[in-house]
Design an enzyme around this catalytic site. Structure first.
Site, PDB file in Angstrom:
ATOM      1  N   SER A  24       0.861  -1.184   0.000  1.00 16.39           N
ATOM      2  CA  SER A  24       0.000   0.000   0.000  1.00 16.39           C
ATOM      3  C   SER A  24       0.895   1.232   0.000  1.00 16.39           C
ATOM      4  CB  SER A  24      -0.869   0.017   1.259  1.00 16.39           C
ATOM      5  OG  SER A  24      -1.526   1.275   1.401  1.00 16.39           O
TER       6      SER A  24
ATOM      7  N   TYR B 124      -1.182  -0.777  10.372  1.00 14.66           N
ATOM      8  CA  TYR B 124      -1.404  -1.310   9.014  1.00 14.66           C
ATOM      9  C   TYR B 124      -0.314  -0.798   8.067  1.00 14.66           C
ATOM     10  CZ  TYR B 124      -3.735  -1.413   4.389  1.00 14.66           C
ATOM     11  OH  TYR B 124      -4.038  -1.586   3.057  1.00 14.66           O
TER      12      TYR B 124
HETATM   13  P1  NAP Z   1     -11.522  -5.786   1.080  1.00 14.38           P
HETATM   14  O1  NAP Z   1     -12.478  -5.240   0.078  1.00 14.38           O
HETATM   15  O2  NAP Z   1     -11.713  -5.451   2.536  1.00 14.38           O
HETATM   16  O3  NAP Z   1     -11.454  -7.380   0.900  1.00 14.38           O
HETATM   17  C1  NAP Z   1     -10.599  -8.101   1.732  1.00 14.38           C
HETATM   18  C2  NAP Z   1     -10.493  -9.521   1.233  1.00 14.38           C
HETATM   19  O4  NAP Z   1      -9.507 -10.189   2.030  1.00 14.38           O
HETATM   20  C3  NAP Z   1     -11.778 -10.302   1.396  1.00 14.38           C
HETATM   21  O5  NAP Z   1     -11.851 -11.232   0.334  1.00 14.38           O
HETATM   22  C4  NAP Z   1     -11.575 -11.013   2.727  1.00 14.38           C
HETATM   23  O6  NAP Z   1     -12.302 -12.246   2.828  1.00 14.38           O
HETATM   24  C5  NAP Z   1     -10.097 -11.297   2.662  1.00 14.38           C
HETATM   25  N1  NAP Z   1      -9.468 -11.491   3.959  1.00 14.38           N
HETATM   26  C6  NAP Z   1      -9.397 -10.634   5.005  1.00 14.38           C
HETATM   27  N2  NAP Z   1      -8.727 -11.194   6.024  1.00 14.38           N
HETATM   28  C7  NAP Z   1      -8.365 -12.432   5.609  1.00 14.38           C
HETATM   29  C8  NAP Z   1      -7.668 -13.511   6.210  1.00 14.38           C
HETATM   30  N3  NAP Z   1      -7.205 -13.426   7.464  1.00 14.38           N
HETATM   31  N4  NAP Z   1      -7.492 -14.650   5.496  1.00 14.38           N
HETATM   32  C9  NAP Z   1      -7.963 -14.764   4.229  1.00 14.38           C
HETATM   33  N5  NAP Z   1      -8.633 -13.767   3.615  1.00 14.38           N
HETATM   34  C10 NAP Z   1      -8.833 -12.629   4.301  1.00 14.38           C
HETATM   35  O7  NAP Z   1     -10.004  -5.351   0.749  1.00 14.38           O
HETATM   36  P2  NAP Z   1      -9.372  -4.639  -0.562  1.00 14.38           P
HETATM   37  O8  NAP Z   1      -9.549  -3.178  -0.411  1.00 14.38           O
HETATM   38  O9  NAP Z   1      -9.808  -5.325  -1.798  1.00 14.38           O
HETATM   39  O10 NAP Z   1      -7.824  -4.929  -0.287  1.00 14.38           O
HETATM   40  C11 NAP Z   1      -7.095  -5.964  -0.924  1.00 14.38           C
HETATM   41  C12 NAP Z   1      -5.611  -5.754  -0.635  1.00 14.38           C
HETATM   42  O11 NAP Z   1      -5.217  -4.471  -1.132  1.00 14.38           O
HETATM   43  C13 NAP Z   1      -5.284  -5.738   0.857  1.00 14.38           C
HETATM   44  O12 NAP Z   1      -4.030  -6.341   1.078  1.00 14.38           O
HETATM   45  C14 NAP Z   1      -5.209  -4.255   1.188  1.00 14.38           C
HETATM   46  O13 NAP Z   1      -4.398  -3.995   2.310  1.00 14.38           O
HETATM   47  C15 NAP Z   1      -4.615  -3.716  -0.108  1.00 14.38           C
HETATM   48  N6  NAP Z   1      -4.872  -2.281  -0.320  1.00 14.38           N
HETATM   49  C16 NAP Z   1      -6.145  -1.789  -0.458  1.00 14.38           C
HETATM   50  C17 NAP Z   1      -6.323  -0.431  -0.653  1.00 14.38           C
HETATM   51  C18 NAP Z   1      -7.678   0.201  -0.811  1.00 14.38           C
HETATM   52  O14 NAP Z   1      -7.782   1.437  -0.808  1.00 14.38           O
HETATM   53  N7  NAP Z   1      -8.752  -0.556  -0.967  1.00 14.38           N
HETATM   54  C19 NAP Z   1      -5.204   0.423  -0.692  1.00 14.38           C
HETATM   55  C20 NAP Z   1      -3.936  -0.112  -0.532  1.00 14.38           C
HETATM   56  C21 NAP Z   1      -3.777  -1.470  -0.359  1.00 14.38           C
HETATM   57  P3  NAP Z   1     -13.863 -12.289   3.368  1.00 14.38           P
HETATM   58  O15 NAP Z   1     -14.691 -11.641   2.284  1.00 14.38           O
HETATM   59  O16 NAP Z   1     -14.163 -13.728   3.503  1.00 14.38           O
HETATM   60  O17 NAP Z   1     -13.887 -11.506   4.638  1.00 14.38           O
END
Ligand code: NAP
Length: 248
Positions: free
Chosen positions: A143, A157
């Site tokens: 991130s 985080y």
């Molecule tokens: P999200 O919409 O909150 O989705 C999270 C996903 O991860 C869901 O499929 C969830 O499964 C799964 N998950 C959470 N904890 C887990 C665990 N302990 N074991 C297995 N699966 C788990 O997140 P996102 O925004 O798409 O983020 C995806 C990645 O991008 C993450 O690493 C996040 O830190 C990174 N990121 C996101 C952003 C942003 O702005 N969105 C920015 C920078 C980086 P369930 O559905 O079953 O709960």
């Protein structure tokens, strides 16, 4: 034979968008999730309806025994692995350091750091030419928080993502001669449900003024970068941290 991609945290958000794009590019998919079985199974059905190959496997990436079972399922169903997308990640309610307790810090580091390490370890064992594998690619989700620090929101985080950057650089060097490339994508502020888990569902709207491109990003735009780093087109790219952040 189709290339096999394992995406952790693929039931929603960036992981689900990556799954849809990867399926269109011909990958057979292993889609991991933690809790939301309905969302994961629906995505599998959607991919199969379009002629793609996918299975959904529940596992908490922070739990070593569950990670081992996830990879055993992958071995049984597909027999090999070409790409790991270490996407599962989470954050907790926005707060200052003074208010963070030890249990929270352990959870945040366990999922974001230990989970990515465990999955990378199992992937390397299967991909490495040192262990009889065919090589492969690992794409870690870091991130821009790793360099911005997320003050007042979740520096735990941000620090976890800093660890992912270091792991990407070190592991890329460690396994380069084993046929494995390791890179990270560092998204900026992306429209997903992760912000709601920090207690601010409309965070993208608030923060977008600070994004030079003037808007939040979409999961599809992150998926494109992940798929490129996973592909043969990125054959000389390893140890890279690719910001997908609208210049933020
Ligand atoms: P999200 O919409 O909150 O989705 C999270 C996903 O991860 C869901 O499929 C969830 O499964 C799964 N998950 C959470 N904890 C887990 C665990 N302990 N074991 C297995 N699966 C788990 O997140 P996102 O925004 O798409 O983020 C995806 C990645 O991008 C993450 O690493 C996040 O830190 C990174 N990121 C996101 C952003 C942003 O702005 N969105 C920015 C920078 C980086 P369930 O559905 O079953 O709960």
């Amino acid at each position: 034979m189709s290339k096999v991609m394992l995406i952790t945290g693929a039931s929603r958000g960036i992981g689900a968008a990556t799954a849809r794009l990867a399926s269109r590019r011909g990958y057979a998919l292993c889609l991991n999730y933690r809790q939301q079985a309905d969302a994961a199974n629906q995505l599998v059905a959607e991919i199969r309806a379009h002629g793609g190959q996918a299975i959904a496997v529940a596992a908490d990436v922070a739990d070593e025994a569950q990670v081992l079972r996830l990879f055993e399922t992958l071995d049984r169903e597909y027999g090999h692995l070409d790409v790991l997308v270490n996407n599962a990640g989470m954050l907790e309610r926005q707060m200052r350091l003074e208010d963070m307790d030890g249990a929270r810090l352990s959870r945040v580091l366990a999922v974001n750091v230990v989970g990515s390490f465990l999955c990378a370890r199992e992937a390397v064992k299967r991909m490495s030419t040192r262990h009889g594998g065919q090589g492969g690619a690992i794409v870690n989700l870091s991130s821009v928080a790793a360099r911005l620090g997320a003050p007042g929101e979740y520096i735990d985080y941000a620090a976890a993502k800093g660890a992912i950057d270091s792991m990407t650089i070190g592991l890329a060097k460690e396994v380069a001669s084993d046929g494995i490339r390791v890179n990270a994508v560092r998204p900026g502020i992306i429209h997903t449900e992760i912000h709601a888990s920090g207690g601010e569902p409309n965070r993208v709207e608030r923060v977008k003024a600070s994004v030079p491109i003037g808007r939040g990003g979409y999961p599809d735009e992150v998926a494109e970068a992940i798929l490129w780093l996973a592909s043969e087109q990125a054959s000389y790219t390893s140890g890279a941290l690719l910001d997908v952040s609208g210049a933020r």
